[in-house]
Design a protein around this motif. Structure first.
Motif, mmCIF file in Angstrom:
data_model
loop_
_atom_site.group_PDB
_atom_site.id
_atom_site.type_symbol
_atom_site.label_atom_id
_atom_site.label_comp_id
_atom_site.label_asym_id
_atom_site.label_seq_id
_atom_site.Cartn_x
_atom_site.Cartn_y
_atom_site.Cartn_z
ATOM 1 N N GLU A 257 0.826 -1.206 0.000
ATOM 2 C CA GLU A 257 0.000 0.000 0.000
ATOM 3 C C GLU A 257 0.863 1.260 0.000
ATOM 4 O O GLU A 257 2.052 1.215 0.330
ATOM 5 C CB GLU A 257 -0.925 -0.008 1.220
ATOM 6 N N GLU A 258 0.253 2.376 -0.348
ATOM 7 C CA GLU A 258 0.939 3.667 -0.307
ATOM 8 C C GLU A 258 1.427 3.970 1.124
ATOM 9 O O GLU A 258 0.833 3.519 2.094
ATOM 10 C CB GLU A 258 -0.019 4.781 -0.739
ATOM 11 N N GLY A 259 2.497 4.735 1.218
ATOM 12 C CA GLY A 259 2.939 5.189 2.527
ATOM 13 C C GLY A 259 4.136 4.451 3.080
ATOM 14 O O GLY A 259 4.285 4.335 4.305
ATOM 15 N N VAL A 260 5.039 3.957 2.226
ATOM 16 C CA VAL A 260 6.257 3.284 2.691
ATOM 17 C C VAL A 260 7.148 4.313 3.394
ATOM 18 O O VAL A 260 7.367 5.411 2.892
ATOM 19 C CB VAL A 260 7.008 2.645 1.511
ATOM 20 N N GLN A 261 7.645 3.952 4.577
ATOM 21 C CA GLN A 261 8.500 4.853 5.343
ATOM 22 C C GLN A 261 9.809 4.160 5.713
ATOM 23 O O GLN A 261 9.839 2.938 5.882
ATOM 24 C CB GLN A 261 7.792 5.326 6.620
ATOM 25 N N ILE A 262 10.876 4.961 5.836
ATOM 26 C CA ILE A 262 12.194 4.456 6.224
ATOM 27 C C ILE A 262 12.607 5.136 7.529
ATOM 28 O O ILE A 262 12.550 6.359 7.642
ATOM 29 C CB ILE A 262 13.256 4.745 5.138
ATOM 30 N N TRP A 263 13.031 4.331 8.517
ATOM 31 C CA TRP A 263 13.436 4.855 9.822
ATOM 32 C C TRP A 263 14.844 4.329 10.146
ATOM 33 O O TRP A 263 15.040 3.121 10.295
ATOM 34 C CB TRP A 263 12.465 4.402 10.914
ATOM 35 N N PRO A 264 15.855 5.204 10.253
ATOM 36 C CA PRO A 264 17.194 4.762 10.676
ATOM 37 C C PRO A 264 17.125 4.164 12.087
ATOM 38 O O PRO A 264 16.372 4.645 12.935
ATOM 39 C CB PRO A 264 18.021 6.056 10.671
ATOM 40 N N LEU A 265 17.911 3.125 12.342
ATOM 41 C CA LEU A 265 17.879 2.457 13.642
ATOM 42 C C LEU A 265 19.027 2.922 14.537
ATOM 43 O O LEU A 265 20.166 3.071 14.099
ATOM 44 C CB LEU A 265 17.970 0.942 13.469
ATOM 45 N N SER A 266 18.671 3.147 15.786
ATOM 46 C CA SER A 266 19.669 3.527 16.784
ATOM 47 C C SER A 266 19.165 3.078 18.141
ATOM 48 O O SER A 266 18.026 2.600 18.280
ATOM 49 C CB SER A 266 19.894 5.042 16.772
ATOM 50 N N GLY A 267 20.006 3.216 19.136
ATOM 51 C CA GLY A 267 19.625 2.860 20.495
ATOM 52 C C GLY A 267 20.023 3.953 21.462
ATOM 53 O O GLY A 267 20.941 4.735 21.207
ATOM 54 N N MET A 268 19.305 4.023 22.571
ATOM 55 C CA MET A 268 19.614 5.011 23.596
ATOM 56 C C MET A 268 19.047 4.540 24.922
ATOM 57 O O MET A 268 17.969 3.956 24.971
ATOM 58 C CB MET A 268 19.002 6.368 23.230
ATOM 59 N N MET A 269 19.770 4.798 25.993
ATOM 60 C CA MET A 269 19.244 4.513 27.326
ATOM 61 C C MET A 269 19.719 5.603 28.277
ATOM 62 O O MET A 269 20.915 5.898 28.362
ATOM 63 C CB MET A 269 19.704 3.142 27.820
ATOM 64 N N ALA A 270 18.768 6.232 28.960
ATOM 65 C CA ALA A 270 19.105 7.252 29.944
ATOM 66 C C ALA A 270 19.783 6.600 31.140
ATOM 67 O O ALA A 270 19.457 5.468 31.515
ATOM 68 C CB ALA A 270 17.849 7.995 30.379
ATOM 69 N N HIS A 271 20.734 7.300 31.745
ATOM 70 C CA HIS A 271 21.433 6.760 32.919
ATOM 71 C C HIS A 271 20.490 6.604 34.105
ATOM 72 O O HIS A 271 20.717 5.769 34.977
ATOM 73 C CB HIS A 271 22.603 7.668 33.301
ATOM 74 N N ARG A 272 19.431 7.395 34.124
ATOM 75 C CA ARG A 272 18.382 7.284 35.139
ATOM 76 C C ARG A 272 17.044 7.501 34.462
ATOM 77 O O ARG A 272 16.945 8.225 33.477
ATOM 78 C CB ARG A 272 18.557 8.344 36.236
#
Length: 403
Positions: A257-272
């Motif tokens: 269907e219409e509406g293909v999207q691309i999202w770069p992958l990354s990670g993050m975690m706050a120290h608290r």
């Protein structure tokens, strides 16, 4: 100046659910939530624990018509490596559930949340951005970009990975990136999905089909950024053929269907995840790849924990160390989920032979040992549930062997 018990900063899925839960828990809530600038074509799978929480908030029945149950989850090794894992199939009925969870468009969920927030008497909506935030031992002051100012006894940052509230209180983060992008799309297919979600593990990441109502499914295809860019430039007919081939025609003819999207992958975690009069939820606290349907489910556990802390005695003032309580309560779950998703994703990318052996052996055990498979399924649905069920699962397995 307007005064509230709680200010929720951010109007994404996690922020909206937090505001509704805390408002219905008896707290006076300011929801600082500008309209979303981009239509979200992604879908979300909420597991059984999250669905039960949504039901307690009286939101689930409104969302159910837009959802499809995930009754079976299947992992297929789609790599061309020498060591390939066996197919592992997980059925909700094995752990006494009708479905592990339900999948639905993010747009449908947001519509339900917008209506619920508007109808909630304990929520005051501010459709402006937080321009400046001041956090003291006694209160949180928020200046909006429309000139208004409000104060609250407690503030919740649901304002994404670039959280202004997190930066204001000086909570550092650990960030990392992956050599991957996620192609997100919906597609129609000629054969019924029978409420089965299939995840193909490839050398570049998972290719995950998740059921939607009718003969439709959503797809999260993790691949190299260059491949994602190249495939995004294909016509819908060409991309449909590529997806059908990758699906091994399990669902017959595919129509993207219409509406293909691309999202770069990354990670993050706050120290608290919080301190003092501040808590961070959702992507303000943790970000990881879309693997194993963990993202929003982890955020909802954030909301559940906050509801327990802040709404246990709503007639009492909020403790000045509620954020620190929240951090202690959420730390283990966030760290273990983030680490497990990271390890699984990197195991697919690794050409290191011992890593491939471990991954293949793990999936073989899941496929061949019912008590272990049951534990993993229960743990995936609700943290701690699988560990609590180990003794009963072993007893049942031994009883069947004797019979």
């Amino acid at each position: 100046m307007k005064t509230f018990e709680i200010a929720v900063i951010g109007g994404g899925l996690a922020g909206m659910i937090a505001a509704i839960a805390l408002g219905r828990g008896g707290r006076n809530v300011a929801l600082v939530a500008p309209p979303a600038p981009r239509e979200d074509r992604r879908t979300t799978a909420l597991m059984d624990q999250s669905i039960r929480f949504m039901d307690r908030l009286t939101l689930w029945e409104r969302l159910r018509p837009s959802s499809a149950p995930l009754s079976t989850m299947r992992i297929i090794d789609g790599t061309n490596r020498l060591l390939r894992a066996p197919t592992a199939t997980f059925r909700a009925a094995e752990v006494g559930l009708e479905a592990f969870g339900y999948n639905f468009p993010n747009k449908a969920l947001m519509e339900v949340l917008e209506a619920a927030a508007a109808a909630e008497g304990n929520i005051t909506r501010f459709t402006a951005f937080a321009d400046a935030i001041d956090v003291t031992e006694d209160a949180v002051s928020i200046s909006l970009d429309n000139g208004e100012t409000l104060t609250a006894d407690f503030a919740i940052g649901a304002d994404g990975r670039k959280s202004k509230l997190r930066e204001t209180v000086g909570i550092d983060v650990k960030k990392w990136s992956y050599p991957q992008s996620a192609m997100v799309l919906n597609f129609q297919h000629s054969l019924p999905h029978e409420n089965i979600s299939t995840e193909f593990h490839t050398e570049n990441g998972p290719f995950t089909q998740v059921p939607l109502p009718g003969n439709r499914s959503s797809l999260v295809w993790v691949q190299s950024p260059s491949d994602a860019e190249t495939r995004s430039e294909l016509s819908l007919a060409e991309l449909s053929n590529v997806v059908e081939e990758r699906m091994q025609s399990l669902l017959g003819e595919v129509t993207v269907e219409e509406g293909v999207q691309i999202w770069p992958l990354s990670g993050m975690m706050a120290h608290r995840s919080g301190k003092g009069r501040v808590a961070l939820i959702g992507e303000a606290a943790h970000v990881f790849p879309p693997i194993g349907a963990q993202g929003l489910n982890l955020s909802l556990r954030d909301v559940m924990a906050l509801t327990d802390i802040l709404c246990d005695r709503p007639e009492l003032p909020i403790s000045k160390d509620a954020g620190s309580q929240f951090d202690r309560k959420r730390r283990v779950d966030i760290m273990t989920r983030t680490a497990s998703v990271d390890v699984l994703n990197r195991s697919l990318l690794s050409d290191f032979l011992p890593m491939q052996v471990l991954r293949a052996a793990g999936l073989h055990i899941l496929a061949a040992v019912p008590p272990f498979r049951s534990m993993v399924m229960r743990e995936g649905v609700e943290p701690g549930r699988g560990l609590r069920a180990i003794p009963d699962a072993i007893k049942e397995h031994l009883r069947r062997k004797k019979a």
